[in-house]
Design a protein around this motif. Structure first.
Motif, PDB file in Angstrom:
ATOM      1  N   SER A  58       2.250 -36.055 -49.759  1.00  0.00           N
ATOM      2  CA  SER A  58       0.998 -35.459 -49.315  1.00  0.00           C
ATOM      3  C   SER A  58       1.204 -33.965 -49.053  1.00  0.00           C
ATOM      4  O   SER A  58       2.345 -33.493 -48.970  1.00  0.00           O
ATOM      5  CB  SER A  58       0.522 -36.144 -48.035  1.00  0.00           C
ATOM      6  N   PRO A  59       0.111 -33.194 -48.905  1.00  0.00           N
ATOM      7  CA  PRO A  59       0.259 -31.758 -48.596  1.00  0.00           C
ATOM      8  C   PRO A  59       1.084 -31.509 -47.328  1.00  0.00           C
ATOM      9  O   PRO A  59       1.862 -30.558 -47.276  1.00  0.00           O
ATOM     10  CB  PRO A  59      -1.184 -31.288 -48.414  1.00  0.00           C
ATOM     11  N   GLN A  60       0.911 -32.376 -46.335  1.00  0.00           N
ATOM     12  CA  GLN A  60       1.678 -32.199 -45.105  1.00  0.00           C
ATOM     13  C   GLN A  60       3.175 -32.450 -45.358  1.00  0.00           C
ATOM     14  O   GLN A  60       4.051 -31.760 -44.812  1.00  0.00           O
ATOM     15  CB  GLN A  60       1.194 -33.163 -44.015  1.00  0.00           C
ATOM     16  N   GLU A  61       3.467 -33.404 -46.238  1.00  0.00           N
ATOM     17  CA  GLU A  61       4.866 -33.688 -46.559  1.00  0.00           C
ATOM     18  C   GLU A  61       5.487 -32.553 -47.378  1.00  0.00           C
ATOM     19  O   GLU A  61       6.665 -32.218 -47.204  1.00  0.00           O
ATOM     20  CB  GLU A  61       4.964 -35.014 -47.309  1.00  0.00           C
ATOM     21  N   TRP A  62       4.685 -31.981 -48.277  1.00  0.00           N
ATOM     22  CA  TRP A  62       5.192 -30.839 -49.042  1.00  0.00           C
ATOM     23  C   TRP A  62       5.523 -29.670 -48.119  1.00  0.00           C
ATOM     24  O   TRP A  62       6.487 -28.915 -48.355  1.00  0.00           O
ATOM     25  CB  TRP A  62       4.176 -30.394 -50.093  1.00  0.00           C
ATOM     26  N   GLU A  63       4.772 -29.491 -47.050  1.00  0.00           N
ATOM     27  CA  GLU A  63       5.051 -28.426 -46.093  1.00  0.00           C
ATOM     28  C   GLU A  63       6.385 -28.671 -45.386  1.00  0.00           C
ATOM     29  O   GLU A  63       7.131 -27.724 -45.107  1.00  0.00           O
ATOM     30  CB  GLU A  63       3.921 -28.328 -45.063  1.00  0.00           C
ATOM     31  N   LYS A  64       6.657 -29.940 -45.095  1.00  0.00           N
ATOM     32  CA  LYS A  64       7.953 -30.253 -44.489  1.00  0.00           C
ATOM     33  C   LYS A  64       9.103 -29.938 -45.450  1.00  0.00           C
ATOM     34  O   LYS A  64      10.148 -29.415 -45.043  1.00  0.00           O
ATOM     35  CB  LYS A  64       8.004 -31.727 -44.082  1.00  0.00           C
ATOM     36  N   VAL A  65       8.881 -30.254 -46.739  1.00  0.00           N
ATOM     37  CA  VAL A  65       9.905 -29.954 -47.743  1.00  0.00           C
ATOM     38  C   VAL A  65      10.147 -28.443 -47.811  1.00  0.00           C
ATOM     39  O   VAL A  65      11.291 -27.979 -47.902  1.00  0.00           O
ATOM     40  CB  VAL A  65       9.504 -30.500 -49.122  1.00  0.00           C
ATOM     41  N   LYS A  66       9.049 -27.675 -47.758  1.00  0.00           N
ATOM     42  CA  LYS A  66       9.192 -26.212 -47.769  1.00  0.00           C
ATOM     43  C   LYS A  66       9.986 -25.726 -46.561  1.00  0.00           C
ATOM     44  O   LYS A  66      10.849 -24.842 -46.675  1.00  0.00           O
ATOM     45  CB  LYS A  66       7.811 -25.552 -47.767  1.00  0.00           C
ATOM     46  N   GLY A  67       9.691 -26.288 -45.388  1.00  0.00           N
ATOM     47  CA  GLY A  67      10.412 -25.887 -44.182  1.00  0.00           C
ATOM     48  C   GLY A  67      11.897 -26.198 -44.271  1.00  0.00           C
ATOM     49  O   GLY A  67      12.750 -25.387 -43.888  1.00  0.00           O
ATOM     50  N   VAL A  68      12.215 -27.391 -44.799  1.00  0.00           N
ATOM     51  CA  VAL A  68      13.618 -27.779 -44.956  1.00  0.00           C
ATOM     52  C   VAL A  68      14.323 -26.859 -45.952  1.00  0.00           C
ATOM     53  O   VAL A  68      15.445 -26.390 -45.710  1.00  0.00           O
ATOM     54  CB  VAL A  68      13.722 -29.253 -45.399  1.00  0.00           C
ATOM     55  N   CYS A  69      13.674 -26.592 -47.067  1.00  0.00           N
ATOM     56  CA  CYS A  69      14.295 -25.737 -48.088  1.00  0.00           C
ATOM     57  C   CYS A  69      14.521 -24.320 -47.572  1.00  0.00           C
ATOM     58  O   CYS A  69      15.516 -23.674 -47.920  1.00  0.00           O
ATOM     59  CB  CYS A  69      13.432 -25.711 -49.341  1.00  0.00           C
ATOM     60  N   LYS A  70      13.626 -23.840 -46.740  1.00  0.00           N
ATOM     61  CA  LYS A  70      13.818 -22.484 -46.198  1.00  0.00           C
ATOM     62  C   LYS A  70      15.041 -22.436 -45.298  1.00  0.00           C
ATOM     63  O   LYS A  70      15.873 -21.511 -45.394  1.00  0.00           O
ATOM     64  CB  LYS A  70      12.572 -22.066 -45.418  1.00  0.00           C
ATOM     65  N   LEU A  71      15.172 -23.440 -44.428  1.00  0.00           N
ATOM     66  CA  LEU A  71      16.303 -23.457 -43.506  1.00  0.00           C
ATOM     67  C   LEU A  71      17.621 -23.732 -44.231  1.00  0.00           C
ATOM     68  O   LEU A  71      18.645 -23.094 -43.951  1.00  0.00           O
ATOM     69  CB  LEU A  71      16.069 -24.496 -42.417  1.00  0.00           C
ATOM     70  N   VAL A  72      17.603 -24.682 -45.158  1.00  0.00           N
ATOM     71  CA  VAL A  72      18.811 -24.969 -45.934  1.00  0.00           C
ATOM     72  C   VAL A  72      19.164 -23.773 -46.813  1.00  0.00           C
ATOM     73  O   VAL A  72      20.334 -23.511 -47.093  1.00  0.00           O
ATOM     74  CB  VAL A  72      18.623 -26.245 -46.777  1.00  0.00           C
ATOM     75  N   GLY A  73      18.134 -23.029 -47.215  1.00  0.00           N
ATOM     76  CA  GLY A  73      18.386 -21.834 -48.025  1.00  0.00           C
ATOM     77  C   GLY A  73      19.229 -20.804 -47.288  1.00  0.00           C
ATOM     78  O   GLY A  73      20.047 -20.105 -47.903  1.00  0.00           O
ATOM     79  N   HIS A  74      19.055 -20.694 -45.982  1.00  0.00           N
ATOM     80  CA  HIS A  74      19.894 -19.786 -45.200  1.00  0.00           C
ATOM     81  C   HIS A  74      21.364 -20.215 -45.284  1.00  0.00           C
ATOM     82  O   HIS A  74      22.261 -19.379 -45.441  1.00  0.00           O
ATOM     83  CB  HIS A  74      19.458 -19.777 -43.730  1.00  0.00           C
ATOM     84  N   VAL A  75      21.591 -21.522 -45.180  1.00  0.00           N
ATOM     85  CA  VAL A  75      22.961 -22.044 -45.266  1.00  0.00           C
ATOM     86  C   VAL A  75      23.516 -21.847 -46.669  1.00  0.00           C
ATOM     87  O   VAL A  75      24.675 -21.453 -46.850  1.00  0.00           O
ATOM     88  CB  VAL A  75      22.991 -23.541 -44.887  1.00  0.00           C
ATOM     89  N   TYR A  76      22.676 -22.089 -47.671  1.00  0.00           N
ATOM     90  CA  TYR A  76      23.129 -21.966 -49.058  1.00  0.00           C
ATOM     91  C   TYR A  76      23.508 -20.524 -49.391  1.00  0.00           C
ATOM     92  O   TYR A  76      24.490 -20.284 -50.106  1.00  0.00           O
ATOM     93  CB  TYR A  76      22.025 -22.451 -49.998  1.00  0.00           C
ATOM     94  N   THR A  77      22.751 -19.568 -48.881  1.00  0.00           N
ATOM     95  CA  THR A  77      23.059 -18.151 -49.134  1.00  0.00           C
ATOM     96  C   THR A  77      24.445 -17.800 -48.597  1.00  0.00           C
ATOM     97  O   THR A  77      25.231 -17.112 -49.268  1.00  0.00           O
ATOM     98  CB  THR A  77      22.007 -17.247 -48.465  1.00  0.00           C
ATOM     99  N   ALA A  78      24.759 -18.270 -47.391  1.00  0.00           N
ATOM    100  CA  ALA A  78      26.086 -18.014 -46.823  1.00  0.00           C
ATOM    101  C   ALA A  78      27.162 -18.770 -47.600  1.00  0.00           C
ATOM    102  O   ALA A  78      28.247 -18.230 -47.853  1.00  0.00           O
ATOM    103  CB  ALA A  78      26.110 -18.419 -45.351  1.00  0.00           C
ATOM    104  N   ALA A  79      26.864 -20.013 -47.987  1.00  0.00           N
ATOM    105  CA  ALA A  79      27.854 -20.824 -48.703  1.00  0.00           C
ATOM    106  C   ALA A  79      28.204 -20.215 -50.057  1.00  0.00           C
ATOM    107  O   ALA A  79      29.368 -20.238 -50.480  1.00  0.00           O
ATOM    108  CB  ALA A  79      27.324 -22.241 -48.890  1.00  0.00           C
ATOM    109  N   GLU A  80      27.228 -19.666 -50.757  1.00  0.00           N
ATOM    110  CA  GLU A  80      27.481 -19.057 -52.061  1.00  0.00           C
ATOM    111  C   GLU A  80      28.488 -17.919 -51.942  1.00  0.00           C
ATOM    112  O   GLU A  80      29.350 -17.739 -52.811  1.00  0.00           O
ATOM    113  CB  GLU A  80      26.174 -18.533 -52.665  1.00  0.00           C
ATOM    114  N   VAL A  81      28.392 -17.148 -50.886  1.00  0.00           N
ATOM    115  CA  VAL A  81      29.312 -16.023 -50.695  1.00  0.00           C
ATOM    116  C   VAL A  81      30.696 -16.518 -50.293  1.00  0.00           C
ATOM    117  O   VAL A  81      31.719 -16.085 -50.839  1.00  0.00           O
ATOM    118  CB  VAL A  81      28.765 -15.054 -49.628  1.00  0.00           C
ATOM    119  N   LEU A  82      30.745 -17.455 -49.347  1.00  0.00           N
ATOM    120  CA  LEU A  82      32.022 -17.861 -48.777  1.00  0.00           C
ATOM    121  C   LEU A  82      32.803 -18.829 -49.649  1.00  0.00           C
ATOM    122  O   LEU A  82      34.044 -18.791 -49.669  1.00  0.00           O
ATOM    123  CB  LEU A  82      31.792 -18.487 -47.396  1.00  0.00           C
ATOM    124  N   PHE A  83      32.106 -19.694 -50.373  1.00  0.00           N
ATOM    125  CA  PHE A  83      32.804 -20.740 -51.110  1.00  0.00           C
ATOM    126  C   PHE A  83      33.037 -20.404 -52.578  1.00  0.00           C
ATOM    127  O   PHE A  83      33.926 -20.978 -53.207  1.00  0.00           O
ATOM    128  CB  PHE A  83      32.046 -22.059 -51.004  1.00  0.00           C
TER     129      PHE A  83
END
Length: 591
Positions: free
Chosen positions: A304-329
């Motif tokens: 649903s649209p509300q569920e897609w918003e949750k997916v967006k929120g998760v991807c934004k937060l995980v994206g912060h971790v992924y950006t750091a991981a790409e540099v360090l790993f």
């Protein structure tokens, strides 16, 4: 070519069907060029050949980490038969030669570690092998006994040429350990490093308290821990990233199950970067209206649209971790400064999202921050100290980070400066205790040399009357002494000189070890401190292995090898790495 003569296969495989004359091999009878069977020394030559061949094969298999049972492969047998039809290698005999080669190389490694003028860091990694995966099954709770855990112990140090070494000293299945902790300590004692360990890197989410405490107690038996052991235990950075991401994905687990079907995303390895990319792909298709085509997806549960918003929120937060991981790993050898910078940046981004107007994103950001905070509190000191040892950062970068990310709070900086000073003072004391004062005989020898070379005062000058007035010729010596005492500055230490030097301009390919190698004559004590700190491993794994959300698996070829032999192969493979080419003396007879 050697001495102007071209080598042939016969030079490498004695007894083969290639002529000593250097003629090329031609199809024909296999025994055309073999010696007469009635030759009296043919048996002795065959024994010598097999000894040489087995040693060569053992070195190849140990260098590549290939199980000796591979010689039983029919294609390998065909190759050996072509080179020499009389040689039929046995995996059992080859295993014995591998064990013998291991003992020879182990003696060299022990001598290198014994004579090492410095400390080492240790890493303890746990690997999990799922036996049912070999038969096409996926792990479930019903197959609890299908797993076999392995423990890999590595020793990390910087050698006298300022090259970072990372050698396996033990690799065994837990099933093969009678007493895991006891045998680990015995291994460290056998290699002579139980009192040289300055830090132990372990998994962040597994209970390694017992082994770390035992190792620490062994070190304390012979010497005091640096900074009272404040950074003795190091938590794996890849683990905390995986833990944060797993929590984020767990918040939308049901939604991910639905998305897995509509983007045709099958079962994959337990690596979180794949899940992150697939969710981003689904978000892009949703933004284009792909899932509004009801006929194409009528058999699927579209979020649903509300569920897609949750997916967006998760991807934004995980994206912060992924950006750091790409540099360090994905860096070949990330510096401590890169860790310090990117972890600071990650925390800062999570803190901004922790006050978001979106309740779901706000709650998730606070959960991830809580996990990260435990790691950051525990690792802050070792990250700061190792960053100071990088001439591109030093203390100036810490000041910059406090102003940029910590809300102008400079109080922790004073504790870090105190810690680095205490460490340096400890190394000064340790170094001075290794130096010996010049003996009286040495002093006399120096005077004798001067007398012999220049002659005595009686030879050069005629006797003269000595005036007994202490101030004779300089009547203000007392005043001058007081002036020196009030105006002179105490000599600067190596640490002070290093910190006051200009910061080295930041470059991506800067080699911090090469810099310290060149600077070690100027900083003989401080370079020892840098050597030990820079050998500490901040993550157990690098590259794509860092994205695992569960324990990574060992090499499948190793899981069916005998316990002693798998330890031999994994250890010697690490000892024969490219970095050790200048240490290992090549056996020309094997070649």
């Amino acid at each position: 070519m050697t001495n102007g003569k071209r080598k042939t296969l016969h030079d490498f495989f004695p007894g083969s069907d290639v002529s000593r004359k250097g003629k090329s091999h031609e199809c024909g009878p296999r025994n055309a060029n073999l010696r007469d069977e009635s030759s009296t020394n043919i048996g002795e030559e065959q024994v010598i050949f097999e000894e040489t061949a087995y040693r060569g094969l053992a070195k190849f298999f140990c260098q590549s980490g290939t199980p000796p049972k591979s010689v039983e492969d029919r294609y390998f047998k065909q190759l050996i038969s072509y080179l020499n039809p009389k040689f039929r290698p046995s995996s059992a005999i080859l295993s014995r030669y591998c064990l013998k080669l291991y003992d020879e190389e182990k003696a060299k490694v022990k001598e290198i570690l014994r004579s090492l003028n410095g400390r080492v860091s240790l890493s303890v990694e746990r690997l999990k092998y799922n036996k049912f995966n070999d038969f096409g099954y996926w792990s479930t709770s019903d197959f609890g006994e299908s797993f076999s855990d392995f423990i890999c112990l590595r020793v990390h140090f910087i050698d006298e040429d300022w090259k970072l070494r990372s050698w396996v000293v033990s690799f065994r299945s837990l099933d093969a350990y009678g007493d895991y902790v006891g045998e680990t300590i015995q291994c460290l004692s056998d290699f002579g490093i139980e009192d040289k360990i300055c830090a132990v890197t372990v998994h962040s989410y597994l209970d390694f308290d017992e082994i770390v405490d035992v190792i620490k107690s062994k070190v304390l038996e012979k010497k005091r821990l640096q900074l009272d052991g404040q950074f003795f235990r190091v938590s794996c950075n890849a683990d905390i990233f995986s833990s944060m991401v797993k929590k984020a994905f767990g918040m939308i687990e049901d939604i991910i199950s639905d998305i897995r079907l509509i983007v045709f995303w099958g079962k994959s390895l337990p690596v979180w970067n794949v899940t992150f990319h697939k969710l981003q792909e689904a978000l892009e298709l949703e933004a284009k209206g792909e899932y509004l085509k009801k006929d194409d997806y009528k058999d699927y549960d579209i979020p649903s649209p509300q569920e897609w918003e949750k997916v967006k929120g998760v991807c934004k937060l995980v994206g912060h971790v992924y950006t750091a991981a790409e540099v360090l790993f994905m860096e070949r050898r990330p510096s401590a400064g890169l860790y310090f910078h990117n972890l600071n940046k990650l925390q800062f981004n999570l803190m901004k999202d922790s006050v978001s107007s979106d309740e779901f994103a706000r709650n998730l950001a606070n959960i991830m921050l809580k996990k990260f905070g435990k790691y950051w509190t525990h690792m802050y000191l070792v990250l700061a100290l190792t960053t100071i040892m990088d001439p591109r950062y030093k203390v100036k970068y810490l000041e910059f980070c406090f102003l940029k990310y910590e809300g102008n709070d400079l109080l922790p900086l004073s504790s870090i400066l105190e810690a680095i000073q205490r460490l340096f003072d400890d190394y000064v004391v340790h170094r001075s205790s290794m130096e010996y004062p010049m003996s009286d005989s040495d002093s006399d020898m120096g005077e004798d040399l001067i007398s012999d070379e220049f002659g005595t005062s009686e030879d050069l000058l005629e006797p003269m009357e000595v005036v007994n007035d202490p101030s004779f010729g300089f009547d203000c010596s007392d005043e001058f002494t007081k002036f020196i005492q009030t105006t002179s500055q105490p000599p600067k230490s190596e640490l002070d000189c290093y910190l006051e030097e200009p910061i080295v301009p930041w470059t991506k390919n800067f080699d911090v070890l090469s810099w310290w190698k060149a600077a070690s004559p100027r900083y003989p004590v401080l370079s020892k401190l840098a050597c030990d700190l820079l050998s500490i491993q901040l993550s157990l794994v690098t590259g794509y292995d860092s994205y695992y959300t569960d324990l990574r698996e060992p090499d499948r070829d190793m899981t069916s090898v005998e316990p002693d032999l798998v330890n031999v192969l994994m250890s010697t493979k690490s000892w024969f790495d490219k970095q050790r080419r200048n240490v290992v003396i090549t056996d020309s007879s094997v070649l």
